[in-house]
Write a protein that holds these residues in place. Structure first.
Motif, PDB file in Angstrom:
ATOM      1  N   VAL A 251      12.172  -5.274   1.215  1.00 35.18           N
ATOM      2  CA  VAL A 251      10.916  -4.715   0.704  1.00 35.18           C
ATOM      3  C   VAL A 251      10.997  -3.194   0.633  1.00 35.18           C
ATOM      4  N   ILE A 252      11.576  -2.589   1.634  1.00 35.89           N
ATOM      5  CA  ILE A 252      11.696  -1.129   1.668  1.00 35.89           C
ATOM      6  C   ILE A 252      12.477  -0.620   0.462  1.00 35.89           C
ATOM      7  N   ARG A 253      13.553  -1.311   0.104  1.00 34.64           N
ATOM      8  CA  ARG A 253      14.417  -0.838  -0.977  1.00 34.64           C
ATOM      9  C   ARG A 253      13.911  -1.196  -2.365  1.00 34.64           C
ATOM     10  N   ALA A 254      12.980  -2.141  -2.451  1.00 32.27           N
ATOM     11  CA  ALA A 254      12.535  -2.617  -3.769  1.00 32.27           C
ATOM     12  C   ALA A 254      11.587  -1.623  -4.438  1.00 32.27           C
ATOM     13  N   ASP A 255      11.803  -1.405  -5.727  1.00 31.99           N
ATOM     14  CA  ASP A 255      10.891  -0.597  -6.538  1.00 31.99           C
ATOM     15  C   ASP A 255       9.811  -1.458  -7.171  1.00 31.99           C
ATOM     16  N   LEU A 256      10.101  -2.744  -7.323  1.00 27.09           N
ATOM     17  CA  LEU A 256       9.148  -3.701  -7.889  1.00 27.09           C
ATOM     18  C   LEU A 256       9.387  -5.048  -7.227  1.00 27.09           C
ATOM     19  N   VAL A 257       8.326  -5.617  -6.649  1.00 29.24           N
ATOM     20  CA  VAL A 257       8.410  -6.946  -6.042  1.00 29.24           C
ATOM     21  C   VAL A 257       7.547  -7.891  -6.875  1.00 29.24           C
ATOM     22  N   LEU A 258       8.160  -8.960  -7.374  1.00 26.61           N
ATOM     23  CA  LEU A 258       7.455  -9.959  -8.172  1.00 26.61           C
ATOM     24  C   LEU A 258       7.506 -11.287  -7.425  1.00 26.61           C
ATOM     25  N   THR A 259       6.352 -11.838  -7.121  1.00 25.71           N
ATOM     26  CA  THR A 259       6.278 -13.046  -6.309  1.00 25.71           C
ATOM     27  C   THR A 259       5.852 -14.246  -7.143  1.00 25.71           C
ATOM     28  N   ALA A 260       6.138 -15.438  -6.615  1.00 27.75           N
ATOM     29  CA  ALA A 260       5.768 -16.660  -7.329  1.00 27.75           C
ATOM     30  C   ALA A 260       4.262 -16.922  -7.243  1.00 27.75           C
ATOM     31  N   THR A 261       3.649 -16.604  -6.109  1.00 32.59           N
ATOM     32  CA  THR A 261       2.232 -16.903  -5.910  1.00 32.59           C
ATOM     33  C   THR A 261       1.511 -15.733  -5.256  1.00 32.59           C
ATOM     34  N   ARG A 262       0.194 -15.838  -5.213  1.00 33.40           N
ATOM     35  CA  ARG A 262      -0.618 -14.819  -4.551  1.00 33.40           C
ATOM     36  C   ARG A 262      -0.394 -14.818  -3.043  1.00 33.40           C
ATOM     37  N   ASP A 263      -0.130 -15.973  -2.468  1.00 36.27           N
ATOM     38  CA  ASP A 263       0.177 -16.023  -1.037  1.00 36.27           C
ATOM     39  C   ASP A 263       1.454 -15.244  -0.726  1.00 36.27           C
ATOM     40  N   HIS A 264       2.465 -15.404  -1.555  1.00 35.21           N
ATOM     41  CA  HIS A 264       3.696 -14.635  -1.365  1.00 35.21           C
ATOM     42  C   HIS A 264       3.413 -13.140  -1.479  1.00 35.21           C
ATOM     43  N   ARG A 265       2.607 -12.776  -2.461  1.00 33.07           N
ATOM     44  CA  ARG A 265       2.263 -11.359  -2.636  1.00 33.07           C
ATOM     45  C   ARG A 265       1.592 -10.822  -1.370  1.00 33.07           C
ATOM     46  N   ALA A 266       0.653 -11.586  -0.828  1.00 31.98           N
ATOM     47  CA  ALA A 266      -0.042 -11.160   0.386  1.00 31.98           C
ATOM     48  C   ALA A 266       0.930 -11.019   1.559  1.00 31.98           C
ATOM     49  N   GLN A 267       1.893 -11.933   1.654  1.00 32.78           N
ATOM     50  CA  GLN A 267       2.858 -11.866   2.749  1.00 32.78           C
ATOM     51  C   GLN A 267       3.734 -10.625   2.642  1.00 32.78           C
ATOM     52  N   VAL A 268       4.157 -10.301   1.418  1.00 30.09           N
ATOM     53  CA  VAL A 268       4.974  -9.095   1.228  1.00 30.09           C
ATOM     54  C   VAL A 268       4.173  -7.853   1.599  1.00 30.09           C
ATOM     55  N   ILE A 269       2.933  -7.781   1.119  1.00 33.93           N
ATOM     56  CA  ILE A 269       2.106  -6.611   1.398  1.00 33.93           C
ATOM     57  C   ILE A 269       1.826  -6.478   2.887  1.00 33.93           C
ATOM     58  N   SER A 270       1.670  -7.623   3.569  1.00 35.74           N
ATOM     59  CA  SER A 270       1.385  -7.592   5.005  1.00 35.74           C
ATOM     60  C   SER A 270       2.551  -7.045   5.819  1.00 35.74           C
TER      61      SER A 270
ATOM     62  N   GLY B 172       3.927  -4.345   5.236  1.00 39.99           N
ATOM     63  CA  GLY B 172       3.777  -2.892   5.254  1.00 39.99           C
ATOM     64  C   GLY B 172       4.718  -2.216   4.283  1.00 39.99           C
ATOM     65  N   HIS B 173       5.251  -1.062   4.686  1.00 41.95           N
ATOM     66  CA  HIS B 173       6.216  -0.308   3.883  1.00 41.95           C
ATOM     67  C   HIS B 173       5.611   0.171   2.564  1.00 41.95           C
ATOM     68  N   SER B 174       4.282   0.360   2.527  1.00 35.51           N
ATOM     69  CA  SER B 174       3.596   0.852   1.325  1.00 35.51           C
ATOM     70  C   SER B 174       3.916  -0.010   0.107  1.00 35.51           C
ATOM     71  N   ALA B 175       3.974  -1.319   0.332  1.00 30.40           N
ATOM     72  CA  ALA B 175       4.395  -2.231  -0.730  1.00 30.40           C
ATOM     73  C   ALA B 175       3.273  -2.612  -1.695  1.00 30.40           C
ATOM     74  N   GLY B 176       2.026  -2.309  -1.367  1.00 31.66           N
ATOM     75  CA  GLY B 176       0.910  -2.802  -2.154  1.00 31.66           C
ATOM     76  C   GLY B 176       0.932  -2.405  -3.613  1.00 31.66           C
ATOM     77  N   LEU B 177       1.304  -1.166  -3.914  1.00 28.57           N
ATOM     78  CA  LEU B 177       1.255  -0.674  -5.291  1.00 28.57           C
ATOM     79  C   LEU B 177       2.458  -1.108  -6.125  1.00 28.57           C
ATOM     80  N   ARG B 178       3.433  -1.753  -5.499  1.00 24.04           N
ATOM     81  CA  ARG B 178       4.609  -2.199  -6.256  1.00 24.04           C
ATOM     82  C   ARG B 178       4.867  -3.690  -6.109  1.00 24.04           C
ATOM     83  N   THR B 179       3.872  -4.422  -5.617  1.00 29.21           N
ATOM     84  CA  THR B 179       4.013  -5.859  -5.432  1.00 29.21           C
ATOM     85  C   THR B 179       2.963  -6.593  -6.251  1.00 29.21           C
TER      86      THR B 179
END
Length: 223
Positions: free
Chosen positions: A104-123, A125-132
């Motif tokens: 997650v730290i190294r990713a510039d863009l995170v694309l998830t299969a579902t909204r639950d996955h998106r929430a898990q990535v954002i949870s 941390g690592h300021s992932a919200g704006l790129r997930t």
């Protein structure tokens, strides 16, 4: 915290001795087990990028995947391999991996299969919200962005695609609160794990359709 080992997942599938450009843009696809949806999405992304750019690494684009409950070291599901072969993409050499902080730290863009996955990535941390985003969410957002407002890669002799990709993510994040999904299901890619091949093919087509405008927007090159 350590970096992922070479040879794990698609991002290192370019070869252990590969030297990345000085400026790169990492795309991370996330699902649950990293044996069905995210491998399909990852390999279709690489295939589409190669179709447009010839060599995605030359443009600075790196594509990886992982699973929130990743089957570490597992091969891709056989039906997923068949789907990729149907699209002319390469399923060989894939090894599943569990999602780590470093991914997650190294990713510039995170694309998830579902909204639950998106929430898990954002949870994580690592300021992932704006790129997930979910994949379908990102598709919807980029289709609303005027390509003329993004950097033209031809104007940047080095790193043009990377500059465009970063601008695209910023523009999509700015639109997120204004362009909502028409339904809860609209942003979901459902899990085909254990399903027969026709359902895998349906999911593969769904992913491919969602990826096409994303790759076009990232590269500035239509299929």
């Amino acid at each position: 915290m350590t970096a992922p080992e070479t040879g794990r997942g698609i991002g290192t599938g370019y070869g252990e001795s590969v030297v990345l450009p000085g400026d790169s843009f990492r795309i991370l696809h996330v699902s649950t087990g990293n044996v069905c949806r995210s491998p399909i999405t990852e390999r279709l992304t690489r295939h589409a990028l190669a179709d447009r750019l010839g060599d995605p690494l030359a443009g600075g684009l790196v594509v990886e995947s992982a699973g929130t409950w990743g089957h570490e070291g597992a091969p891709m599901e056989a039906n997923a391999e068949t789907v990729l072969t149907d699209f002319g993409a390469d399923p060989s050499g894939f090894v599943g991996r569990e999602l780590l902080d470093d991914h997650v730290i190294r990713a510039d863009l995170v694309l998830t299969a579902t909204r639950d996955h998106r929430a898990q990535v954002i949870s994580m941390g690592h300021s992932a919200g704006l790129r997930t985003f979910t994949l379908k969410e990102f598709t919807r957002l980029v289709q609303a962005i005027d390509p003329a407002t993004l950097p033209d890669p031809r104007e940047f002799p080095a790193g043009g695609v990377v500059e465009r990709a970063r601008a695209l993510v910023r523009a999509a994040a700015a639109l997120r609160g204004w362009l909502l999904a028409p339904s809860v299901e609209a942003d979901e890619v459902y899990d085909p794990y254990g399903a027969p091949l026709p359902f895998f093919r349906s999911v593969g087509s769904e992913i491919s359709e969602a990826l096409d405008p994303v790759v076009s927007a990232l590269t500035g090159v239509r299929r």
